[in-house]
Motif scaffolding. Structure first.
Motif, mmCIF file in Angstrom:
data_model
loop_
_atom_site.group_PDB
_atom_site.id
_atom_site.type_symbol
_atom_site.label_atom_id
_atom_site.label_comp_id
_atom_site.label_asym_id
_atom_site.label_seq_id
_atom_site.Cartn_x
_atom_site.Cartn_y
_atom_site.Cartn_z
ATOM 1 N N LEU A 1 0.828 -1.204 0.000
ATOM 2 C CA LEU A 1 0.000 0.000 0.000
ATOM 3 C C LEU A 1 0.867 1.261 0.000
ATOM 4 O O LEU A 1 0.548 2.246 -0.672
ATOM 5 C CB LEU A 1 -0.948 0.002 1.204
ATOM 6 C CG LEU A 1 -1.989 -1.129 1.212
ATOM 7 C CD1 LEU A 1 -2.773 -1.130 2.520
ATOM 8 C CD2 LEU A 1 -2.955 -1.021 0.031
ATOM 9 N N GLY A 2 1.971 1.210 0.727
ATOM 10 C CA GLY A 2 2.899 2.340 0.756
ATOM 11 C C GLY A 2 3.467 2.626 -0.628
ATOM 12 O O GLY A 2 3.578 3.782 -1.058
ATOM 13 N N ARG A 3 3.798 1.569 -1.359
ATOM 14 C CA ARG A 3 4.314 1.735 -2.726
ATOM 15 C C ARG A 3 3.271 2.324 -3.655
ATOM 16 O O ARG A 3 3.575 3.157 -4.511
ATOM 17 C CB ARG A 3 4.713 0.373 -3.311
ATOM 18 C CG ARG A 3 6.069 -0.073 -2.922
ATOM 19 C CD ARG A 3 6.174 -1.568 -3.217
ATOM 20 N NE ARG A 3 7.262 -2.091 -2.434
ATOM 21 C CZ ARG A 3 8.468 -2.316 -2.937
ATOM 22 N NH1 ARG A 3 8.719 -2.108 -4.206
ATOM 23 N NH2 ARG A 3 9.428 -2.763 -2.165
ATOM 24 N N GLN A 4 2.029 1.852 -3.478
ATOM 25 C CA GLN A 4 0.942 2.364 -4.324
ATOM 26 C C GLN A 4 0.807 3.877 -4.149
ATOM 27 O O GLN A 4 0.703 4.622 -5.133
ATOM 28 C CB GLN A 4 -0.367 1.659 -3.934
ATOM 29 C CG GLN A 4 -1.512 1.975 -4.893
ATOM 30 C CD GLN A 4 -2.843 1.411 -4.399
ATOM 31 O OE1 GLN A 4 -2.884 0.433 -3.653
ATOM 32 N NE2 GLN A 4 -3.933 2.041 -4.810
ATOM 33 N N LEU A 5 0.863 4.314 -2.896
ATOM 34 C CA LEU A 5 0.759 5.741 -2.602
ATOM 35 C C LEU A 5 1.949 6.495 -3.199
ATOM 36 O O LEU A 5 1.803 7.542 -3.839
ATOM 37 C CB LEU A 5 0.722 5.913 -1.080
ATOM 38 C CG LEU A 5 0.139 7.195 -0.544
ATOM 39 C CD1 LEU A 5 -1.363 7.249 -0.808
ATOM 40 C CD2 LEU A 5 0.372 7.285 0.969
ATOM 41 N N ARG A 6 3.144 5.946 -2.987
ATOM 42 C CA ARG A 6 4.360 6.572 -3.519
ATOM 43 C C ARG A 6 4.278 6.691 -5.041
ATOM 44 O O ARG A 6 4.531 7.754 -5.613
ATOM 45 C CB ARG A 6 5.577 5.710 -3.143
ATOM 46 C CG ARG A 6 6.891 6.228 -3.704
ATOM 47 C CD ARG A 6 7.985 5.179 -3.643
ATOM 48 N NE ARG A 6 7.691 4.075 -4.556
ATOM 49 C CZ ARG A 6 8.395 2.957 -4.638
ATOM 50 N NH1 ARG A 6 9.424 2.764 -3.854
ATOM 51 N NH2 ARG A 6 8.063 2.011 -5.496
ATOM 52 N N ALA B 1 1.728 6.748 -7.000
ATOM 53 C CA ALA B 1 0.716 7.720 -7.443
ATOM 54 C C ALA B 1 1.270 9.137 -7.358
ATOM 55 O O ALA B 1 1.085 9.947 -8.275
ATOM 56 C CB ALA B 1 -0.553 7.581 -6.598
ATOM 57 N N VAL B 2 1.966 9.449 -6.274
ATOM 58 C CA VAL B 2 2.533 10.795 -6.103
ATOM 59 C C VAL B 2 3.629 11.042 -7.147
ATOM 60 O O VAL B 2 3.679 12.104 -7.778
ATOM 61 C CB VAL B 2 3.067 10.987 -4.669
ATOM 62 C CG1 VAL B 2 3.848 12.285 -4.541
ATOM 63 C CG2 VAL B 2 1.920 10.950 -3.655
ATOM 64 N N LEU B 3 4.473 10.039 -7.349
ATOM 65 C CA LEU B 3 5.543 10.178 -8.354
ATOM 66 C C LEU B 3 4.957 10.431 -9.745
ATOM 67 O O LEU B 3 5.403 11.325 -10.471
ATOM 68 C CB LEU B 3 6.423 8.922 -8.382
ATOM 69 C CG LEU B 3 7.375 8.720 -7.198
ATOM 70 C CD1 LEU B 3 8.057 7.351 -7.274
ATOM 71 C CD2 LEU B 3 8.413 9.839 -7.117
ATOM 72 N N ALA B 4 3.924 9.652 -10.084
ATOM 73 C CA ALA B 4 3.336 9.784 -11.424
ATOM 74 C C ALA B 4 2.679 11.154 -11.600
ATOM 75 O O ALA B 4 2.842 11.800 -12.648
ATOM 76 C CB ALA B 4 2.313 8.663 -11.654
ATOM 77 N N ALA B 5 1.963 11.612 -10.577
ATOM 78 C CA ALA B 5 1.277 12.906 -10.685
ATOM 79 C C ALA B 5 2.290 14.040 -10.803
ATOM 80 O O ALA B 5 2.099 14.985 -11.579
ATOM 81 C CB ALA B 5 0.363 13.118 -9.480
ATOM 82 N N CYS B 6 3.385 13.948 -10.047
ATOM 83 C CA CYS B 6 4.404 14.998 -10.115
ATOM 84 C C CYS B 6 5.110 14.988 -11.466
ATOM 85 O O CYS B 6 5.439 16.040 -12.016
ATOM 86 C CB CYS B 6 5.410 14.837 -8.976
ATOM 87 S SG CYS B 6 4.738 15.364 -7.391
ATOM 88 N N LYS B 7 5.327 13.793 -11.997
ATOM 89 C CA LYS B 7 5.977 13.685 -13.293
ATOM 90 C C LYS B 7 5.105 14.331 -14.377
ATOM 91 O O LYS B 7 5.590 15.123 -15.201
ATOM 92 C CB LYS B 7 6.225 12.205 -13.616
ATOM 93 C CG LYS B 7 7.107 12.008 -14.801
ATOM 94 C CD LYS B 7 7.631 10.592 -14.881
ATOM 95 C CE LYS B 7 8.453 10.460 -16.152
ATOM 96 N NZ LYS B 7 8.448 9.081 -16.662
#
Ligand SMILES: *Cc1c(COP(=O)(O)O)cnc(C)c1O
Length: 427
Positions: free
Chosen positions: A329-334, A336-342
């Motif tokens: 779950l932690g990876r999923q959150l990470r 998502a944030v990485l993709a949105a920032c990219k």
């Protein structure tokens, strides 16, 4: 997003309590605006005084690994309550708690309970000084070990968030005994030992930092610290108040396979009630009163309600082994944030391990205090407010870790990923 009931409570609180809060980071100063008040919490959800529900990634700053008000922990407290709230004598819960800690945490042979993480680190340092008959200690900038005098020097957490990594009120003569080094820097450690031969009682560190945001050590760094401290007969103290029972059942020391001499615990071992503990090598621990000359005590230490809550929480961890799922779950959150920032072209670092993570808006990999401070705290404040408007509560500071709990199910994480992604989109 208005919180009218909270605003009026906060106005009253500010008349009566310094800054309106009983712990500084709760004041929301670094993200702007006023804090919301919470009247109830269950599972992964906080219910504010204004009847808004928020997905909570602060988890009472770490303790709530099973989510809020878990039925099993609640039942354990209720059962203990039937028998009284405090005895001032040894009680059976303490023995059971000690057995669990010794079983879970690889380096701990004996353990002493206290009431907070601050007491745990303060006492462990006194013990290390008494054991080695040396005065100086080494800590690392950005590591937070509670608010005792010798540790409020280049500290993290609220001290850093509010621009007071060095507190007023700490005598310079105390501060002189504390050597502060950059984390992840082997040469600095070597130089400090070379400059203070035979004088360093202990090295204390958060093996994974969680109070300057979340920072992991470079590969081999912790092993190096272990090797150097052993060579100099210096006590190595892992402050696992935050990481204990969270990064793994046995903390970072289990995951990294490093054996410190002493370990400080807190947060999760209280199951949501106020508890701390420190433990380690039996020969060192036996220096404590009543066996030895190092004094340490507590009227409410080993409190039956707190022990019952903690025992129930630790047993649940053993039963459920939630760590692989929390990491997923932690990876999923990470991700998502990485993709949105990219997609948005915003530089970001999202260090994450299991149920701990941080969001640093910077293109520089964060490996210590200086690089953490390079991240864009103003941008974080805007992101924080947008996430809160969407119903997701992150820690109200660019320099605090986020936490997941076993109560954060797939749906809560999916929802949080949506909210955080759209908050980033709108930055
Ligand atoms: C929270 C924390 C402390 C202090 O614990 P309190 O219970 O707040 O006194 C000490 N060390 C670390 C690593 C912490 O995260």
């Amino acid at each position: 997003m208005p919180f009218p009931v909270s605003d009026s409570l906060f106005a009253r609180a500010k008349e009566l309590i310094p800054g309106g809060v009983n712990s500084p980071v709760r004041a929301f100063r670094s993200v702007g605006g006023a804090p919301f008040f919470v009247k109830a919490a269950r599972g992964a959800t906080l219910v504010t005084a204004d009847d808004r529900e928020l997905i909570d990634f602060v988890c009472t700053w770490g303790p709530a690994i099973h989510g809020h008000n878990h039925p099993v922990i609640k039942a354990a407290i209720a059962a203990a309550l039937e028998n009284g709230t405090s005895f001032g004598t040894p009680n059976p819960y303490e023995v059971e708690m000690a057995e669990l800690i010794v079983r879970f945490v690889p380096s701990i042979q004996k353990v002493r309970m206290c009431n907070s993480g601050t007491e745990a680190t303060m006492s462990a340092i006194r013990l290390a000084r008494g054991f080695t008959r040396r005065d100086k200690i080494i800590k690392f900038s950005g590591c937070y070990h509670g608010h005792s005098d010798s540790l409020l020097i280049k500290a993290g957490s609220g001290a850093l968030t509010h621009g007071h990594p060095d507190s007023a009120g700490v005598p310079a003569s105390f501060a002189q005994e504390t050597i502060v080094l950059p984390y992840n820097d082997r040469a600095a450690l070597d130089a400090a030992f070379a400059a203070n031969p035979g004088k360093i009682a202990c090295v204390i560190l958060e093996p994974y930092c969680g109070n300057v945001g979340f920072i992991m050590p470079d590969p081999g760094y912790l092993a190096y610290v272990r090797e150097v401290t052993r060579k100099h007969d210096t006590v190595l103290i892992f402050d696992e108040v935050m990481t204990g029972f969270r990064i793994a059942k046995g903390g970072v020391q289990e995951r990294e396979n490093i054996v410190p001499d002493l370990t400080c615990l807190g947060k999760i071992i209280g199951g949501g009630l106020p508890v701390g503990a420190f433990g380690g090598r039996a020969d060192i621990m036996d220096m404590l009163a009543p066996l030895g000359p190092v004094y340490q005590a507590g009227t409410l230490s080993g409190n039956p309600l707190a022990m019952a809550a903690g025992i129930a929480g630790l047993r649940l961890l053993e039963e459920l082994n939630p760590y692989p799922r929390l990491d997923e779950l932690g990876r999923q959150l990470r991700d998502a944030v990485l993709a949105a920032c990219k997609a948005k072209g915003i530089p970001v670092q999202v260090p994450q391990c299991g149920s701990m993570f941080s969001i640093f808006f910077t293109d520089t990999p964060v490996r210590d205090y200086d690089t953490a401070l390079k991240s864009d705290a103003k941008l974080f404040a805007r992101f924080f407010r947008a996430a809160l408007d969407g119903g997701v509560y992150l820690a109200p500071s660019a320099y605090e870790a986020g936490f997941l709990s076993t109560a954060h199910d797939g749906a809560a994480i999916d929802r949080a990923c949506e909210v955080l992604s759209s908050a980033i989109q709108d930055l």
